[in-house]
Design a protein around this motif. Structure first.
Motif, short mmCIF file in Angstrom:
data_model
loop_
_atom_site.label_atom_id
_atom_site.label_comp_id
_atom_site.label_asym_id
_atom_site.label_seq_id
_atom_site.Cartn_x
_atom_site.Cartn_y
_atom_site.Cartn_z
N MET A 120 0.86 -1.17 0.00
CA MET A 120 0.00 0.00 0.00
C MET A 120 0.90 1.22 0.00
O MET A 120 1.72 1.40 0.89
CB MET A 120 -0.90 0.00 1.24
CG MET A 120 -2.03 1.02 1.19
SD MET A 120 -1.59 2.75 1.39
CE MET A 120 -0.85 2.74 3.01
N LYS A 121 0.74 2.05 -1.04
CA LYS A 121 1.49 3.29 -1.14
C LYS A 121 0.50 4.43 -0.95
O LYS A 121 -0.51 4.51 -1.66
CB LYS A 121 2.17 3.39 -2.51
CG LYS A 121 2.97 4.65 -2.72
CD LYS A 121 3.61 4.62 -4.10
CE LYS A 121 4.40 5.87 -4.38
NZ LYS A 121 4.96 5.84 -5.75
N GLY A 122 0.76 5.28 0.02
CA GLY A 122 -0.10 6.43 0.28
C GLY A 122 0.68 7.71 0.04
O GLY A 122 1.80 7.85 0.53
N CYS A 123 0.08 8.64 -0.71
CA CYS A 123 0.77 9.89 -1.04
C CYS A 123 -0.07 11.11 -0.67
O CYS A 123 -1.26 11.17 -0.98
CB CYS A 123 1.09 9.95 -2.53
SG CYS A 123 2.20 8.65 -3.09
N VAL A 124 0.57 12.06 -0.01
CA VAL A 124 0.00 13.36 0.26
C VAL A 124 0.90 14.34 -0.47
O VAL A 124 2.09 14.44 -0.15
CB VAL A 124 -0.03 13.69 1.77
CG1 VAL A 124 -0.56 15.09 2.01
CG2 VAL A 124 -0.83 12.65 2.54
N SER A 125 0.35 15.00 -1.47
CA SER A 125 1.16 15.88 -2.33
C SER A 125 2.26 15.03 -2.97
O SER A 125 1.96 14.04 -3.61
CB SER A 125 1.70 17.05 -1.51
OG SER A 125 2.40 17.94 -2.33
N VAL A 126 3.52 15.38 -2.77
CA VAL A 126 4.62 14.61 -3.36
C VAL A 126 5.27 13.66 -2.34
O VAL A 126 6.21 12.96 -2.65
CB VAL A 126 5.70 15.55 -3.96
CG1 VAL A 126 5.14 16.34 -5.11
CG2 VAL A 126 6.29 16.45 -2.90
N PHE A 127 4.76 13.65 -1.12
CA PHE A 127 5.32 12.81 -0.07
C PHE A 127 4.56 11.49 0.01
O PHE A 127 3.34 11.49 0.17
CB PHE A 127 5.28 13.54 1.28
CG PHE A 127 6.02 14.85 1.24
CD1 PHE A 127 7.40 14.88 1.30
CD2 PHE A 127 5.33 16.04 1.11
CE1 PHE A 127 8.08 16.08 1.23
CE2 PHE A 127 6.00 17.25 1.05
CZ PHE A 127 7.38 17.26 1.11
N CYS A 128 5.28 10.38 -0.09
CA CYS A 128 4.66 9.06 -0.11
C CYS A 128 5.27 8.16 0.94
O CYS A 128 6.42 8.32 1.33
CB CYS A 128 4.84 8.40 -1.48
SG CYS A 128 4.08 9.32 -2.83
N LYS A 129 4.47 7.20 1.39
CA LYS A 129 4.92 6.18 2.32
C LYS A 129 4.38 4.85 1.80
O LYS A 129 3.24 4.76 1.36
CB LYS A 129 4.37 6.45 3.71
CG LYS A 129 4.80 5.41 4.75
CD LYS A 129 4.27 5.74 6.12
CE LYS A 129 4.70 4.68 7.12
NZ LYS A 129 4.19 4.96 8.46
N THR A 130 5.21 3.81 1.85
CA THR A 130 4.81 2.49 1.39
C THR A 130 4.92 1.50 2.54
O THR A 130 5.92 1.49 3.26
CB THR A 130 5.69 2.03 0.20
OG1 THR A 130 5.58 2.99 -0.85
CG2 THR A 130 5.26 0.67 -0.30
N VAL A 131 3.88 0.69 2.71
CA VAL A 131 3.87 -0.38 3.71
C VAL A 131 3.44 -1.68 3.05
O VAL A 131 2.82 -1.66 1.98
CB VAL A 131 2.94 -0.04 4.90
CG1 VAL A 131 3.44 1.19 5.65
CG2 VAL A 131 1.51 0.15 4.46
N THR A 132 3.76 -2.79 3.67
CA THR A 132 3.36 -4.09 3.15
C THR A 132 2.55 -4.83 4.20
O THR A 132 2.98 -4.95 5.35
CB THR A 132 4.60 -4.93 2.77
OG1 THR A 132 5.35 -4.21 1.79
CG2 THR A 132 4.19 -6.27 2.18
N TRP A 133 1.36 -5.27 3.81
CA TRP A 133 0.47 -5.99 4.71
C TRP A 133 0.43 -7.46 4.34
O TRP A 133 0.72 -7.83 3.21
CB TRP A 133 -0.93 -5.40 4.65
CG TRP A 133 -1.03 -3.99 5.14
CD1 TRP A 133 -0.06 -3.25 5.76
CD2 TRP A 133 -2.17 -3.14 5.08
NE1 TRP A 133 -0.53 -2.00 6.07
CE2 TRP A 133 -1.82 -1.91 5.67
CE3 TRP A 133 -3.45 -3.32 4.58
CZ2 TRP A 133 -2.73 -0.86 5.76
CZ3 TRP A 133 -4.35 -2.25 4.68
CH2 TRP A 133 -3.99 -1.04 5.28
N THR A 134 0.02 -8.29 5.28
CA THR A 134 -0.04 -9.74 5.08
C THR A 134 -1.49 -10.23 5.14
O THR A 134 -2.22 -9.86 6.06
CB THR A 134 0.79 -10.47 6.14
OG1 THR A 134 2.13 -9.95 6.11
CG2 THR A 134 0.80 -11.97 5.91
N LYS A 135 -1.88 -11.03 4.16
CA LYS A 135 -3.24 -11.58 4.09
C LYS A 135 -3.43 -12.56 5.25
O LYS A 135 -2.56 -13.36 5.55
CB LYS A 135 -3.44 -12.28 2.75
CG LYS A 135 -4.80 -12.86 2.54
CD LYS A 135 -5.64 -11.92 1.74
CE LYS A 135 -7.01 -12.55 1.47
NZ LYS A 135 -7.68 -11.99 0.37
#
Length: 137
Positions: A120-135
């Motif tokens: 999951m990549k979330g971006c606010v303006s040009v700033f992004c954060k990526t996390v990985t989740w497990t099913k």
């Protein structure tokens, strides 16, 4: 019969790659930080997501959405809170809107599943954060 077969084959070849649906992300996901379990589910023609359960210690009465920029929403429970909406297929991923009750920010969400993991990549303006989740399950 041959013209029909040729037309059918041409129609299949003419379907753009973007028309192929990405892998499903529906189900229950554990966040990589171990703080929550999130449900992704169908809501109309698109997908949505909500906090199924918080796995952290909570104050009496449950964790509230205290950092929401809308003061009227700061008393709502985080458990059960919708945090994704309007997730639509886009190539091999899903794009839509998200909200983080942890910091009270709304962002553009981009979710991609592969195997039992979802990035999951979330971006606010040009700033992004990526996390990985497990099913789960």
């Amino acid at each position: 019969m041959k013209p029909f077969l040729i037309a059918a084959t041409a129609a299949l070849v003419a379907v753009p790659a973007s028309a192929v649906a990405p892998p499903s992300i529906t189900g229950r996901w554990a966040t990589d930080d171990g703080k929550a379990i999130v449900d992704i589910y169908a809501c109309g023609a698109k997908l949505c997501g909500k906090v199924h359960k918080l796995l952290i210690a909570q104050p009496a009465g449950g964790q509230r959405d205290e950092r929401n920029p809308d003061k009227a929403k700061r008393t709502r429970q985080v458990s059960g809170l919708q945090i994704y909406w309007d997730l639509a297929a886009d190539g091999n991923s899903w794009k839509g809107q998200g909200y983080s009750p942890e910091d009270g920010r709304y962002y553009k969400a981009h979710l991609t599943a592969r195997g039992g993991k979802m990035t999951m990549k979330g971006c606010v303006s040009v700033f992004c954060k990526t996390v990985t989740w497990t099913k789960m399950g």
